[in-house]
Design an enzyme around this catalytic site. Sequence first.
Site, PDB file in Angstrom:
ATOM      1  N   ASP A 153       0.843  -1.201   0.000  1.00 56.76           N
ATOM      2  CA  ASP A 153       0.000   0.000   0.000  1.00 56.76           C
ATOM      3  C   ASP A 153       0.877   1.250   0.000  1.00 56.76           C
ATOM      4  OD1 ASP A 153      -2.338   1.764   0.619  1.00 56.76           O
ATOM      5  OD2 ASP A 153      -3.305  -0.154   1.004  1.00 56.76           O
ATOM      6  N   HIS A 231      -3.909   6.013   3.135  1.00 55.46           N
ATOM      7  CA  HIS A 231      -4.514   4.778   2.631  1.00 55.46           C
ATOM      8  C   HIS A 231      -3.938   3.536   3.300  1.00 55.46           C
ATOM      9  CE1 HIS A 231      -5.760   1.863  -0.548  1.00 55.46           C
ATOM     10  NE2 HIS A 231      -6.720   2.731  -0.770  1.00 55.46           N
ATOM     11  N   SER A 568     -11.221  -0.486  -1.325  1.00 54.48           N
ATOM     12  CA  SER A 568      -9.963  -0.484  -0.559  1.00 54.48           C
ATOM     13  C   SER A 568     -10.222  -0.799   0.908  1.00 54.48           C
ATOM     14  CB  SER A 568      -9.279   0.877  -0.649  1.00 54.48           C
ATOM     15  OG  SER A 568      -8.603   1.038  -1.868  1.00 54.48           O
TER      16      SER A 568
END
Length: 784
Positions: A153, A231, A568
Amino acid sequence: MASLLQLLHLIFSISFLLTCRIATSNRTPKPYVVYMGSTSSSNNEGSEVQVAESAYMQLLSSIIPSEDQNERRSLTHHYDYAFKGFSAMLTENEASILSAAGHPDIVSVFPDSVLQLHTTRSWDFLETERRILRASATYNKHVSSDVIIGMIDTGIWPECPSFNDKGIGEIPSRWKGVCIEGPDFKLSNCNRKLIGARYYPTPEMNSIHGSKMSPAAGKTSSGSPRDYVDHGTHTASTAGGFPVVNASYYGLAGGTARGGLPSARIASYKACSKVGCSSSSLLKAFDDALKDGVDIISVSIGVNFFLSNYKNDPIAIGAFHAENMGVMVACSGGNDGPFPDTIKNTAPWIFTVAASSIDRDFRSTIQLGNGKTFRGSAINLSNLTKTRTYPLVFGKDVASNFTPTNEASNCRPGSLDPEKAAGKIVVCVDNDPTMSRIIKKLVVEDMEAIGMIFISEAEKDVPFDSGTFPFVQVGSVEGLQILHYINSTKDPRATILPTVEIPRYKPAPVVAYFSSRGPARLAENILKPDIMAPGVAILAGTIPHTDEPGSVPVGKKPSQFAIRSGTSMSCPHVTGAASLIKSVHPGWSPSMIKSALMTTATVHDNMGKPLTKGSGNPANPHEMGAGEISPLKALHPGLVFETTATDYLRFLCYYGYSERDIRSISNTNFSCPSNSIKDLISDINYPSISIANLSRNQTAAKTIQRTVTNVGLSNATYIAKVYAPVGLVVDVFPHKLVFLKGVTKLSYNVSFFGKEASSGYNFGSLTWFDGRHSVRTVFTVKVQ
């Protein structure tokens, strides 16, 4: 490793091709990946790796002109553990020469393209709403803390409380990973929870994008494993975060934030920045994660364009070799819904995840000057109150000079007059699908408006976080009433109140509007997505947002948690659930864990009705896969479908790959079946069934075989029950599976006859019952 003799042969071939084609050479170098299949051993270290790297350099030298040797004779990345290959700067002509050289070890050469990120209560909802009784003492007794989750990620923010290692034992001795330091990341930032952190500098990102990155984007692309995007921190804490009590987003979504397996170890692989993730860095992250010893890999990333085959897909390549090494890879399905044929990460060896809502919503109230109120979707930290209202205007009524009415109504950039819009609440519509609500909000905010009301059916059940700026979204019914009020009132006024949480929301789960849908373009005979999990308004760890105006309320400290939506967010829920199963059943293969989650998935919401999508219509397997994960049920599935390495190699045969490529990819002498056609893909031993073409004119039924493995009690008897749409005849033989002592595997056939079936997709399921377990297999059949 490829032998030096083979590489020398390749270099000779390249020299010959270069002399023939040099005149037409494209001289603009761009980043490319050269994928060379599986390694001969997964224990490549030291001298073997150096030999391989030297051979790659020699190969590179043979193709790059002498005048460019100093500038371009270097490898961006090289892969040497689970698979072979390298990435480097090549011209288009050099890349095509490598592809045409005919070397048996070169499987594919493809541009180093950019892949995109697909971006509390959710775990409690998954468990309690399924009415599964949880005996905590027994449950915790059997859970292992040695499961290692690899998160590929944007990196990690180690100070996030979700990565506290309190009460977690020593790091497993099998762990071979590292914690890489940087200017802003110390060795001490890793602990018994966050046991590894790597990053992959990507200076070639400029070339991939064809333009220079902004300074901020450059900051996030290299330097250390630290997350500057948010994220990676959010997904990691969702998958395996340590329980944090009294967590909230400025008072919203309060409760205990935790991961699916709070005792799991986390290893972070920073392969992405704000601008995306390069193929070469993703492959390097896969190779390192497998070398380090992770058990499960989570990838909330996907291509934003249509791929022609799996050989050019870095995630499919990395996941294939992970599966061969017994490591599950869970991937997000993408955020391009609600349109069909948009699902990403569709290889059968990938666990592909769709997104759903949970039983919690966030609403903000619009109060008009006439006293009428409307509730809309929002996450805003507005400081407006009921006691004061503000002028309310439609976008077209505050248009800048010479701006078309439609553009101003949609609040397009440059369409509004700041003098007319300042100090007012602006209403914007959504007639232009090319403009996101984020852009419209920024346009209105930039006009120094007081707030914004957005009228749109799209994503109205996916609350948008507007920070301290008053923003609320309503549907067309409410929107028309608000516009009528504006048009019929001399001095229209309104206020937008701060967001409140709506608990125990029904119905839930619902397929998220944005969640990408099947069927899979590359292989419709594999059902995708596989499964569905929470991905709407998920509270999880974040980085402190101190430099974003309007993100932190006045007088407050930056929140340690954030609310995000996307596949996600759904992907790490499946990662966490799979980790839980792995902790209880350490000997289970990735396909067994995948099967357990799919065949025990629920297809009913918290009202006891069939799952739906945002429109209220029933959801089908192209939207939700097998259904919503039910992690605790999956611990005891009764039967599982084991998809073997041979199944995947047959899939490649049926798909149309050459035996040469398949042998290189698998490092075997595998031979394809003599009859290798795409229709046979339906026959691989998958936990769902998909048939892309069932002709009404067929005189005989199409028969599919499956084999199940008993992981429950011995001496079990299962009875089949079919749920099929009217007109589609589905039969099972045998109708009864009897597992006597010593018998663990049994096969059965399912036949499909569509003479009377409706044209198009037909959906149904086959369930095996033994009195305790329900093993459900969904099927999709396209009748022509």
